[in-house]
Write an enzyme that holds these catalytic residues in place. Structure first.
Site, mmCIF file in Angstrom:
data_model
loop_
_atom_site.group_PDB
_atom_site.id
_atom_site.type_symbol
_atom_site.label_atom_id
_atom_site.label_comp_id
_atom_site.label_asym_id
_atom_site.label_seq_id
_atom_site.Cartn_x
_atom_site.Cartn_y
_atom_site.Cartn_z
ATOM 1 N N ALA A 69 31.181 43.746 36.174
ATOM 2 C CA ALA A 69 30.675 44.802 35.279
ATOM 3 C C ALA A 69 31.803 45.654 34.726
ATOM 4 O O ALA A 69 31.562 46.608 33.987
ATOM 5 C CB ALA A 69 29.678 45.680 36.042
ATOM 6 N N GLY A 114 35.796 46.575 32.977
ATOM 7 C CA GLY A 114 36.423 46.449 31.657
ATOM 8 C C GLY A 114 36.887 45.034 31.381
ATOM 9 O O GLY A 114 36.780 44.550 30.247
ATOM 10 N N GLY A 165 35.839 42.422 33.548
ATOM 11 C CA GLY A 165 34.758 41.558 34.026
ATOM 12 C C GLY A 165 33.736 41.228 32.943
ATOM 13 O O GLY A 165 33.315 40.067 32.832
ATOM 14 N N SER A 187 43.108 41.003 40.068
ATOM 15 C CA SER A 187 43.268 42.374 40.582
ATOM 16 C C SER A 187 44.726 42.660 40.927
ATOM 17 O O SER A 187 45.384 41.852 41.589
ATOM 18 C CB SER A 187 42.436 42.563 41.850
ATOM 19 O OG SER A 187 41.145 42.038 41.678
ATOM 20 N N ASP A 247 50.882 37.657 30.609
ATOM 21 C CA ASP A 247 52.307 37.731 30.263
ATOM 22 C C ASP A 247 52.677 36.591 29.305
ATOM 23 O O ASP A 247 53.473 36.767 28.379
ATOM 24 C CB ASP A 247 53.161 37.639 31.537
ATOM 25 C CG ASP A 247 52.780 38.718 32.530
ATOM 26 O OD1 ASP A 247 52.584 39.871 32.097
ATOM 27 O OD2 ASP A 247 52.641 38.415 33.737
ATOM 28 N N HIS A 266 54.063 39.338 38.464
ATOM 29 C CA HIS A 266 53.332 40.068 37.421
ATOM 30 C C HIS A 266 53.476 41.576 37.598
ATOM 31 O O HIS A 266 52.529 42.264 37.959
ATOM 32 C CB HIS A 266 51.849 39.670 37.404
ATOM 33 C CG HIS A 266 51.062 40.458 36.402
ATOM 34 N ND1 HIS A 266 51.215 40.297 35.040
ATOM 35 C CD2 HIS A 266 50.161 41.466 36.553
ATOM 36 C CE1 HIS A 266 50.432 41.154 34.402
ATOM 37 N NE2 HIS A 266 49.767 41.884 35.306
HETATM 38 P P1 NAD Z 1 37.473 48.491 35.784
HETATM 39 O O1 NAD Z 1 37.498 49.716 36.619
HETATM 40 O O2 NAD Z 1 37.024 48.598 34.375
HETATM 41 O O3 NAD Z 1 36.570 47.367 36.475
HETATM 42 C C1 NAD Z 1 36.708 47.038 37.822
HETATM 43 C C2 NAD Z 1 35.343 46.635 38.332
HETATM 44 O O4 NAD Z 1 35.498 46.284 39.712
HETATM 45 C C3 NAD Z 1 34.303 47.773 38.266
HETATM 46 O O5 NAD Z 1 33.153 47.331 37.594
HETATM 47 C C4 NAD Z 1 34.018 48.083 39.724
HETATM 48 O O6 NAD Z 1 32.685 48.478 39.969
HETATM 49 C C5 NAD Z 1 34.314 46.727 40.356
HETATM 50 N N1 NAD Z 1 34.528 46.799 41.788
HETATM 51 C C6 NAD Z 1 35.129 47.770 42.527
HETATM 52 N N2 NAD Z 1 35.054 47.469 43.833
HETATM 53 C C7 NAD Z 1 34.420 46.283 43.922
HETATM 54 C C8 NAD Z 1 34.043 45.454 45.000
HETATM 55 N N3 NAD Z 1 34.305 45.786 46.268
HETATM 56 N N4 NAD Z 1 33.384 44.313 44.731
HETATM 57 C C9 NAD Z 1 33.093 43.967 43.460
HETATM 58 N N5 NAD Z 1 33.433 44.717 42.389
HETATM 59 C C10 NAD Z 1 34.081 45.858 42.629
HETATM 60 O O7 NAD Z 1 38.955 47.854 35.858
HETATM 61 P P2 NAD Z 1 39.571 46.707 34.918
HETATM 62 O O8 NAD Z 1 40.243 47.348 33.765
HETATM 63 O O9 NAD Z 1 38.554 45.665 34.697
HETATM 64 O O10 NAD Z 1 40.743 46.161 35.884
HETATM 65 C C11 NAD Z 1 40.430 45.503 37.069
HETATM 66 C C12 NAD Z 1 41.700 45.070 37.790
HETATM 67 O O11 NAD Z 1 42.444 44.114 37.012
HETATM 68 C C13 NAD Z 1 42.696 46.208 38.055
HETATM 69 O O12 NAD Z 1 43.247 46.029 39.340
HETATM 70 C C14 NAD Z 1 43.775 45.989 37.011
HETATM 71 O O13 NAD Z 1 45.024 46.536 37.367
HETATM 72 C C15 NAD Z 1 43.815 44.488 36.979
HETATM 73 N N6 NAD Z 1 44.459 43.891 35.802
HETATM 74 C C16 NAD Z 1 45.206 42.774 35.999
HETATM 75 C C17 NAD Z 1 45.816 42.149 34.931
HETATM 76 C C18 NAD Z 1 46.635 40.907 35.136
HETATM 77 O O14 NAD Z 1 47.355 40.505 34.219
HETATM 78 N N7 NAD Z 1 46.547 40.235 36.259
HETATM 79 C C19 NAD Z 1 45.669 42.677 33.634
HETATM 80 C C20 NAD Z 1 44.893 43.821 33.468
HETATM 81 C C21 NAD Z 1 44.292 44.429 34.565
HETATM 82 C C1 LMR Z 2 48.773 44.342 32.474
HETATM 83 O O1 LMR Z 2 49.741 43.579 32.507
HETATM 84 O O2 LMR Z 2 48.342 44.820 31.410
HETATM 85 C C2 LMR Z 2 48.048 44.660 33.742
HETATM 86 O O3 LMR Z 2 48.736 44.204 34.864
HETATM 87 C C3 LMR Z 2 47.588 46.059 33.867
HETATM 88 C C4 LMR Z 2 48.667 47.062 34.134
HETATM 89 O O4 LMR Z 2 48.363 48.056 34.813
HETATM 90 O O5 LMR Z 2 49.797 46.891 33.675
#
Ligand code: NAD
Ligand code: LMR
Length: 349
Positions: free
Chosen positions: A10, A12, A14, A135, A167, A196
């Protein structure tokens, strides 16, 4: 028949990621789990006229007598592919800042705990699934999943992937900009290795499918490398308190998931960078360790995918002296990030 599961569906990332998986005709079942709103997102997506059957699951209410997390277990049952974007994103380093860096201790503790608990449920419910970790901090959350799986005797390094595709996507886009032709961006491929976050992100521009112009000045190349390494910061700053990259990440996550699905279905020769445990390919992993001159367990490098996951780790190939310097600069951070993830589960060494 492919069942895909999104944990954190649910959020951003997801929601758009779930949309992209729903419109993939190879996905026949899509299970969405989140601690909020997953059933709503699932019903919304279920109206889209594509084959995947969509269901949404929540944890049981706090006062419920249901055994621990039946919703999560139902979501995971029979999964082929599990993508994990659950967790908190980073906020900019200005007023009201909560997490300014990907390695802030608070962000680490929250996300590490979330990923540990989800990994425990996967280990006991769907241990054979391919697990794609989004994550942050990915450099540490992937080792966390691995250590949980090891504790449950179900760790298969060939099936665990840290998603570093954003990336790679950024590198293609920014190289196309430097070449002055955005129409090239979807056909440009640039391997990005290491990890990353920050200096651990190492683009191998010398291996770009589209060569940078001969004689390009060093400062342009340095700025390009720097922009790829700090792409996450660029989005966090622009969103100004509203989180980090979500839409580009969903695109990148779906790109990577599609490649895994194609490999599951038998396609050969798919090579993509991913952050993996080097035990996924003993020979390739040993060669990469030797090349790096360090005995580390995780590194993002191009890997060849097959129906059982990582078929081989390709290593760095021929790199330039300046790329070697970037790789060497990445190693201390990477090693400490890996240790932090491992210690979170196993305790300090
Ligand atoms: P967000 O806050 O919009 O969404 C995160 C979701 O996780 C929420 O809906 C929340 O309810 C849910 N959540 C929290 N605890 C949970 C649990 N125990 N079980 C199931 N769901 C749970 O955040 P986002 O912007 O979607 O980012 C999510 C993660 O992705 C962050 O850690 C962010 O840093 C990471 N991210 C990684 C990359 C990458 O390149 N790997 C890029 C962008 C963001
Ligand atoms: C990204 O590369 O955009 C993610 O890992 C989110 C962040 O916090 O940099």
């Amino acid at each position: 028949m492919v069942k895909a599961v999104v944990l954190g569906a649910a959020g951003g990332i997801g929601q758009p990621l779930s949309l992209l998986l729903k419109i993939n005709p190879d996905v026949t079942e899509l299970s969405l789990y989140d601690i909020v709103n997953a059933p709503g997102v699932a019903v919304d997506l279920s109206h889209i006229a594509t084959p995947a059957k969509v269901e949404g699951f929540l944890p049981p209410p706090k006062d419920s007598q249901t055994t621990p997390n039946e919703g999560l277990r139902k979501a995971l049952a029979g999964a082929d592919l599990i993508v994990i974007p659950a967790g908190v994103p980073r906020k900019p380093g200005e007023a009201n800042a909560v997490f300014t860096t990907l390695h802030s201790d608070d962000l680490f503790k929250i996300n590490a705990g979330i990923v540990r608990d989800l990994a425990t449920a996967i280990a006991t419910t769907a241990p054979k699934a391919f697990v794609l970790v989004i994550s942050n901090p990915v450099n540490s959350t992937v080792p966390i999943v691995a250590e949980v799986f090891k504790n449950h005797n179900v760790f298969d390094p060939k099936r665990l992937f840290g998603v570093t595709t954003l990336d790679v996507v950024r590198a293609s886009t920014f190289v196309a900009e430097v070449l002055g032709d955005r129409s090239l961006s979807s056909s440009i491929t640039v391997p990005v290795v290491g990890g990353h976050s920050g200096v651990t992100i190492v683009p191998l521009l010398s291996q770009s499918s589209h060569r940078l112009p001969e004689g390009l000045d060093t400062s342009t190349v340095d700025s390009l490398v720097n922009r790829i390494q700090s792409g996450g910061d660029e989005v966090v700053k622009a969103k100004d308190g509203a989180g980090s990259a979500t839409l580009s990440m969903a695109y990148a996550g779906a790109e990577f998931a599609v490649k895994i699905i194609r490999a599951i279905k038998g396609e050969r020769g798919i090579i993509v960078p991913s952050y993996v445990n080097l035990a996924a390919d003993q020979e390739g992993g040993a060669a990469l360790r030797k090349d790096l001159g360090k005995d580390l367990d995780y590194f993002s490098s191009p890997v060849e995918l097959g129906p059982n996951g990582v078929e081989s780790i390709k290593g760095l190939g021929t790199i330039t002296p300046s790329e070697r310097a970037l790789v060497n600069a990445a190693l201390p951070d990477l090693i400490s990030n890996i240790d932090k993830g491992v210690s979170f589960i196993q305790g300090p060494k």
